[in-house]
Design an enzyme around this catalytic site. Structure first.
Site: not given
Ligand code: AMP
Length: 134
Positions: A99, A101
């Site tokens: 993903h 950001h």
């Molecule tokens: P990372 O630390 O780069 O793996 O980021 C994962 C991101 O996913 C974090 O910013 C979380 O807030 C986001 N996240 C986790 N669960 C969900 C969800 N159900 N819907 C939207 N964002 C999510």
């Protein structure tokens, strides 16, 4: 392998605030935003991180990242945008489904990103070493 939260979103098992989708990618709001409009762009197929994405999927992924970053910047009247992807736990990755950001930024928002680090080796030596792996 256990399903990640993002594959559950792709499959409609859990909801998201969807912004965009096409046949290969999906963009939705981060549930725990760093700033208003913080958006995630993912591939619909499951790849554990950016380095795991095959070359033929990169164009569609990066095209969606570009499209969404422009839309988020306009919608939030942001002065800047951080586009970032975490690869591996050590880099802060929590969800092991690639993903990007997209984070709206303002000059006075107080968010600090990268501390400066003094290299032990010379930059010339480091550049030559990295180039060996291409
Ligand atoms: P990372 O630390 O780069 O793996 O980021 C994962 C991101 O996913 C974090 O910013 C979380 O807030 C986001 N996240 C986790 N669960 C969900 C969800 N159900 N819907 C939207 N964002 C999510």
């Amino acid at each position: 392998m256990e399903e990640t939260i993002f594959i559950k979103i792709v499959n409609g098992k859990i909801p998201c605030n969807k912004i965009y989708e096409d046949d290969k990618t999906l963009a939705f709001l981060d549930i725990n935003p760093v700033s208003e409009g913080h958006t995630l762009v993912i591939t619909k197929k499951e790849y554990k991180d950016f380095l795991d994405v095959p070359e033929e999927e990169l164009e569609s992924l990066m095209s969606t990242v570009h499209k969404i970053a422009k839309a988020v910047k306009q919608a939030e009247n942001a002065e800047g945008i951080n586009v970032t992807t975490n690869i591996g736990k050590a880099a802060g990755q929590d969800v092991f489904h690639v993903h990007f950001h997209i984070i709206p930024r303002f000059s006075e928002d107080g968010i600090k990103l990268w501390p400066k680090n003094k290299d032990a080796k010379s930059n010339e030596e480091i550049a030559q070493n990295i180039a060996k792996y291409l």
